[in-house]
Motif scaffolding. Structure first.
Motif, short mmCIF file in Angstrom:
data_model
loop_
_atom_site.label_atom_id
_atom_site.label_comp_id
_atom_site.label_asym_id
_atom_site.label_seq_id
_atom_site.Cartn_x
_atom_site.Cartn_y
_atom_site.Cartn_z
N GLN A 40 5.38 -13.50 -4.44
CA GLN A 40 3.96 -13.77 -4.65
C GLN A 40 3.14 -13.22 -3.49
OE1 GLN A 40 3.53 -17.96 -5.17
NE2 GLN A 40 4.07 -17.87 -7.36
N ILE A 41 3.65 -13.46 -2.28
CA ILE A 41 2.93 -13.01 -1.09
C ILE A 41 2.94 -11.49 -1.01
CG2 ILE A 41 2.83 -13.08 1.42
CD1 ILE A 41 4.34 -15.77 1.21
N ALA A 42 4.17 -10.91 -1.13
CA ALA A 42 4.29 -9.46 -1.05
C ALA A 42 5.19 -8.96 -2.16
CB ALA A 42 4.86 -9.05 0.31
N PRO A 43 4.58 -8.43 -3.24
CA PRO A 43 5.41 -7.91 -4.32
C PRO A 43 6.34 -6.81 -3.80
CG PRO A 43 3.09 -7.93 -4.90
CD PRO A 43 3.15 -8.22 -3.44
N GLY A 44 7.53 -6.79 -4.33
CA GLY A 44 8.49 -5.77 -3.87
C GLY A 44 9.39 -6.27 -2.76
N THR A 45 9.21 -7.50 -2.35
CA THR A 45 10.08 -8.04 -1.30
C THR A 45 11.48 -8.30 -1.86
OG1 THR A 45 8.26 -9.08 -0.14
CG2 THR A 45 10.46 -10.02 0.21
N VAL A 46 12.45 -7.92 -1.09
CA VAL A 46 13.84 -8.07 -1.54
C VAL A 46 14.57 -9.07 -0.66
CG1 VAL A 46 16.02 -6.88 -1.94
CG2 VAL A 46 13.86 -5.70 -2.36
N LEU A 47 15.24 -10.02 -1.31
CA LEU A 47 16.07 -10.98 -0.59
C LEU A 47 17.54 -10.57 -0.75
CD1 LEU A 47 13.66 -13.19 -0.73
CD2 LEU A 47 15.59 -14.77 -0.87
N VAL A 81 15.66 -10.17 4.64
CA VAL A 81 14.51 -10.03 3.74
C VAL A 81 13.82 -8.71 4.07
CG1 VAL A 81 12.28 -11.01 3.07
CG2 VAL A 81 14.21 -12.52 3.60
N GLN A 82 13.66 -7.89 3.04
CA GLN A 82 12.97 -6.60 3.24
C GLN A 82 11.57 -6.70 2.66
OE1 GLN A 82 14.80 -3.05 1.69
NE2 GLN A 82 16.83 -3.87 2.23
N VAL A 83 10.59 -6.43 3.51
CA VAL A 83 9.21 -6.42 3.01
C VAL A 83 8.72 -4.98 3.04
CG1 VAL A 83 6.92 -7.43 3.26
CG2 VAL A 83 8.94 -8.66 4.10
N PRO A 84 8.41 -4.41 1.89
CA PRO A 84 7.94 -3.02 1.91
C PRO A 84 6.59 -2.90 2.63
CG PRO A 84 7.70 -3.98 -0.28
CD PRO A 84 8.39 -5.01 0.56
N THR A 85 6.47 -1.87 3.45
CA THR A 85 5.19 -1.66 4.13
C THR A 85 4.25 -0.97 3.17
OG1 THR A 85 6.42 0.13 5.11
CG2 THR A 85 5.66 -1.60 6.60
N SER A 86 3.00 -1.38 3.20
CA SER A 86 2.03 -0.67 2.37
C SER A 86 0.95 -0.10 3.29
CB SER A 86 1.44 -1.61 1.32
OG SER A 86 0.58 -2.54 1.95
N GLU A 87 0.44 1.02 2.90
CA GLU A 87 -0.55 1.74 3.72
C GLU A 87 -1.76 0.88 4.06
OE1 GLU A 87 -0.27 5.02 4.87
OE2 GLU A 87 1.81 4.70 4.23
N GLU A 88 -2.26 0.18 3.01
CA GLU A 88 -3.53 -0.52 3.20
C GLU A 88 -3.37 -1.74 4.09
OE1 GLU A 88 -2.79 -0.96 -0.82
OE2 GLU A 88 -2.14 0.99 -0.04
N GLU A 89 -2.36 -2.57 3.74
CA GLU A 89 -2.38 -3.88 4.38
C GLU A 89 -1.57 -3.96 5.66
OE1 GLU A 89 -1.93 -7.07 1.32
OE2 GLU A 89 -2.16 -5.32 0.01
N GLY A 90 -0.79 -2.89 5.95
CA GLY A 90 -0.07 -2.82 7.21
C GLY A 90 0.90 -3.96 7.38
N LEU A 102 6.84 -13.83 6.90
CA LEU A 102 7.56 -14.46 7.99
C LEU A 102 7.14 -15.92 8.15
CD1 LEU A 102 9.59 -13.98 10.32
CD2 LEU A 102 7.63 -13.45 11.77
N ALA A 103 5.84 -16.11 8.14
CA ALA A 103 5.31 -17.47 8.30
C ALA A 103 5.77 -18.35 7.16
CB ALA A 103 3.78 -17.43 8.36
N ALA A 104 5.72 -17.80 5.94
CA ALA A 104 6.14 -18.57 4.77
C ALA A 104 7.62 -18.96 4.87
CB ALA A 104 5.90 -17.76 3.50
N LEU A 105 8.41 -17.99 5.33
CA LEU A 105 9.84 -18.25 5.47
C LEU A 105 10.10 -19.39 6.43
CD1 LEU A 105 11.53 -14.74 5.64
CD2 LEU A 105 12.19 -16.61 4.12
N GLN A 106 9.43 -19.31 7.55
CA GLN A 106 9.64 -20.32 8.59
C GLN A 106 9.25 -21.71 8.11
OE1 GLN A 106 7.56 -18.24 11.65
NE2 GLN A 106 9.45 -17.55 12.65
#
Ligand SMILES: Nc1ncnc2c1ncn2[C@@H]1O[C@H](COP(=O)(O)OP(=O)(O)OP(=O)(O)O)[C@@H](O)[C@H]1O
Ligand SMILES: [Mg+2]
Lengths: 291, 237
Positions: free
Chosen positions: A138-145, A57-66, A74-78
Motif C-alpha cells: 500500500q505504501i510503496a507498490p512493487g515492494t517485494v518481501l 524487503v526490496q523497495v523499488p526506487t522511483s524517480e519522483e518520490e526518491g 522502514l517506519a511502517a516495518l518498525q
C-alpha cells in the motif's frame, strides 16, 4: 619351520590380483560420495541457521518520490509487532554483497538500485506475513518481501539430490563389490579345482575350503579399501585446499568434523566384510552343488 | 566294507565294473590284482567315495554311502587313507606340509603334528627331504610322500593304488611292511598292484579283477556273497 596356514595357493594366481584395485576404485567413489552427502547436508544447515529469522524487503526506487517511500516503508516495518529490527542497507554494504558478481569499483550509482531493508523477526512471535505484505505494498507498490524460503527450498532439493546420488553410488559400489568377489571366487574355485578336489579326498569339508577363500578375500578387499580411502582423503584435502585459496564463500564446506573423519575408516571395513561373507557363501554354494 | 552287485560306467560309456559283489572284514589285508585297465583304480575310487556307483549298493563302516551328505562323506574320508596312483601331492607345499595335510584338516595343531610327521617321513627314507617341494623329488620319493600322507592319520581303511610302482623291490617290500604294521594296529588294507612277484612274496588274499569282474583267490578273509562263503573274523566292515 612353521607349517603354512593355507593349503590353497590363492596368493599366486591371477584370479584375485585385480580385486584390490577394483575395491580401491569403488571405495574411493563411495568415500567421495559420502563426503559430498555430508557436505551438502552442512551447506543446508548453515544457510538455514544463517537465514533463520531474517527477511529482506526490496523497495523499488522511483524517480519522483526518491527515498521518501523507502523511509515510510522502514517506519511502517518498525511499527509492526514481531519485527525486532529493520534497517536500510547502505550503498557500501550493497556494494560488498554484489562484489563477487560485479567486481570492485563498478559504478553502482548509475544503476537503478532498489533500496534494501534487512529485517530481523522475532521467531517466537512472527508477524503475519500476508498482512505485512499488503501493508507495505500500500505504501510503496512493487515492494517485494523475501523470507528466503523458496531459496532454502531449492537448496534443500539440491542437497537431497546430491544425497540421493551419493546413496546410489554407495549402493552400486556395494553391488559391484559383491559381483566382483563372486566372480573372483568362482574363478579361484576353478583354477584350484585339483587342489580342492584333493582336500576333499583327504577329508576336508566345504567350510574348510571356504575359510581359506574368505580369509583371502578379506585380505585383498581390506588392502584395496584402505588404498581407496587414502586416495579419497587426499582428494578431499586437495579440493578443500584449492577452495580455501579461491575463498569462494558460496561453495560448500568440505572440511569434516573429527567424528565424520572417524566414520570413514568404516567404509573399507564394511566392504572387506561384505567381500568375506560373499566369498564364503559363493564357495559353499558352488561346492554344495557338486555331487 | 560291503559291495552289493555294484556296477560302474563313466557317463554313457561301457560298464567298467560289472556286478561286483564282495565284502571285506575289518582288519583284513588284501591285494587287488588285475591287468591294466581292468578297473582297479575305478573300484578304489568307489571305496574312497570319489565316485558313485551307477548301480548297486556300497556300505562303508556300516553305513550306506548313497545316503551320505557331503559333510558326512568328508568325515568318512578322514577314516580312509589313500595312496593315489598319480600321487596327487600339492606342488606348492613341502613334503612335510603335504604329509601333515590330513592332520591339519582333522583339526590338529601344527606344532603338535610336526614331530610325528617328520618321524614318519624319516621312516620312509625321506629325512633329508622334509622341506623339498614335490617337483624336486624323484618319482619314488614322491610316492613315499604320498604313502606317508595316506597313513599319517592312522586311518581305519588304507587304499593304495600301485603304491610301489616307482620304487625298487627293496623299498617296495619295506613299504609293504609299513602297511602290515598299520594292519596289525587294526587298519583294513587294500593294495592295488599288477606286480605279481610282490604279491607272491606275501600271503595275503588277492582280489582278482578281470574285465570288470571280480574273483577271489587265496582267500581267508573275503567272502564273495554270490559264492556264499562265510566271514572269517569280526563283524562286517
Ligand atoms: N574318469 C574316467 N572317465 C572315463 N573312463 C574312465 C575314467 N577312468 C577310467 N576310465 C576307464 O575305465 C577303465 C578302467 O580304468 P582303471 O583306471 O580303473 O584301470 P586300472 O585297473 O586302474 O588300470 P591301471 O593298472 O593301468 O592303473 C579303463 O578302460 C579307462 O579307460
Ligand atoms: Mg589304476
Amino acid at each position: 619351520m612353521l607349517l603354512r596356514r593355507t593349503d590353497l595357493p590363492l596368493d599366486r594366481d591371477a584370479s584375485g590380483r585385480f580385486l584390490p584395485w577394483l575395491v580401491a576404485v569403488m571405495v574411493y567413489l563411495a568415500a567421495l560420495a559420502l563426503i559430498c552427502a555430508i557436505g551438502a547436508n552442512k551447506v543446508v544447515t548453515r544457510w538455514d541457521q544463517g537465514l533463520a529469522g531474517r527477511m529482506t524487503v526490496q523497495v523499488p526506487t522511483s524517480e519522483e518520490e526518491g527515498d521518501d517511500r523507502a523511509d515510510e516503508v522502514l517506519a511502517a516495518l518498525q511499527a509492526i509487532p514481531g519485527v525486532r529490527s529493520a534497517e536500510t542497507l547502505g550503498t557500501e554494504e550493497i556494494a560488498r554483497l554484489l562484489e563477487p558478481w560485479l567486481g570492485t569499483g563498478a559504478a553502482y550509482q548509475d544503476l537503478p538500485m532498489p533500496t534494501l531493508i534487512a529485517v530481523r523477526i522475532d521467531r517466537a512471535a512472527p508477524p503475519d506475513m500476508t498482512q505485512m505484505r499488503r501493508r507495505l505494498t500500500q505504501i510503496a507498490p512493487g515492494t517485494v518481501l523475501d523470507d528466503h524460503q523458496s531459496w532454502l527450498g531449492k537448496l534443500l532439493d539440491l542437497a537431497r539430490s546430491v544425497q540421493l546420488v551419493a546413496a546410489l553410488v554407495v549402493g552400486l559400489v556395494g553391488a559391484s563389490a559383491v559381483t566382483m568377489v563372486i566372480f573372483a571366487t568362482r574363478m579361484g574355485l576353478s583354477v584350484h579345482g585339483r587342489v580342492i578336489e584333493l582336500l576333499h579326498l583327504v577329508g576336508a569339508q566345504d567350510s574348510y575350503v571356504a575359510s581359506q577363500f574368505q580369509a583371502h578375500a578379506l585380505r585383498l578387499a581390506l588392502r584395496g579399501g584402505v588404498l581407496g580411502l587414502l586416495m579419497a582423503v587426499l582428494t578431499v584435502l586437495l579440493v578443500a585446499n584449492l577452495l580455501g585459496q579461491s575463498d569462494a564463500v558460496a561453495l560448500p564446506d568440505l572440511s569434516l568434523l573429527p567424528i565424520e573423519w572417524s566414520l570413514l575408516p568404516l567404509l573399507p571395513l564394511v566392504v572387506a566384510l561384505i567381500a568375506m561373507v560373499t566369498a564364503r557363501l559363493t564357495v559353499l554354494r558352488t561346492l554344495g552343488r557338486m555331487p | 566294507m560291503r559291495f552289493e552287485d555294484v556296477s560302474l560306467r563313466y557317463g554313457a560309456g561301457p560298464e567298467i565294473l560289472r556286478h561286483v559283489d564282495f565284502h571285506l572284514e575289518p582288519g583284513s589285508f588284501h591285494f587287488m590284482a588285475g591287468p591294466s585297465g581292468a578297473g582297479k583304480s575305478s573300484l578304489l575310487k568307489l571305496m574312497y567315495l570319489a565316485q558313485r556307483p551307477s548301480d548297486g549298493g556300497i556300505q562303508m563302516f556300516g553305513r550306506d554311502v548313497a545316503g551320505l551328505s557331503r559333510g558326512d562323506a568328508a568325515l568318512m574320508r578322514r577314516r580312509i587313507g589313500v595312496v593315489f596312483q598319480d600321487f596327487r601331492l600339492l606342488d606348492h607345499l613341502s613334503a612335510l606340509e603335504n604329509v601333515a595335510l590330513p592332520l591339519r584338516i582333522g583339526g590338529q595343531r601344527a606344532d603338535k603334528v610336526r614331530k610325528h610327521v617328520a618321524e614318519l617321513l624319516a621312516w620312509v627314507g625321506l629325512a633329508d627331504h622334509l622341506h623339498a617341494l614335490p617337483q624336486t623329488l624323484s618319482g619314488g620319493q614322491q610316492q613315499r610322500v604320498a604313502i606317508a600322507r595316506a597313513v599319517v592319520a592312522r586311518p581305519n581303511l588304507l587304499l593304495a593304488d600301485e603304491p610301489t610302482g616307482n620304487v625298487d623291490d627293496r623299498i617296495a617290500v619295506r613299504l609293504l611292511y609299513l602297511f602290515e604294521e598299520l594292519n596289525k594296529l587294526g587298519t583294513t588294507v587294500v593294495i592295488a598292484t599288477h606286480n605279481e612277484t610282490l604279491v607272491s612274496r606275501f600271503s595275503h588274499p588277492v582280489l582278482r579283477l578281470t574285465a570288470g569282474e571280480i574273483k577271489l583267490s587265496r582267500s581267508p578273509a573275503m567272502s564273495p556273497a554270490m559264492t556264499g562263503s562265510r566271514p572269517t573274523k569280526g563283524s562286517a566292515a
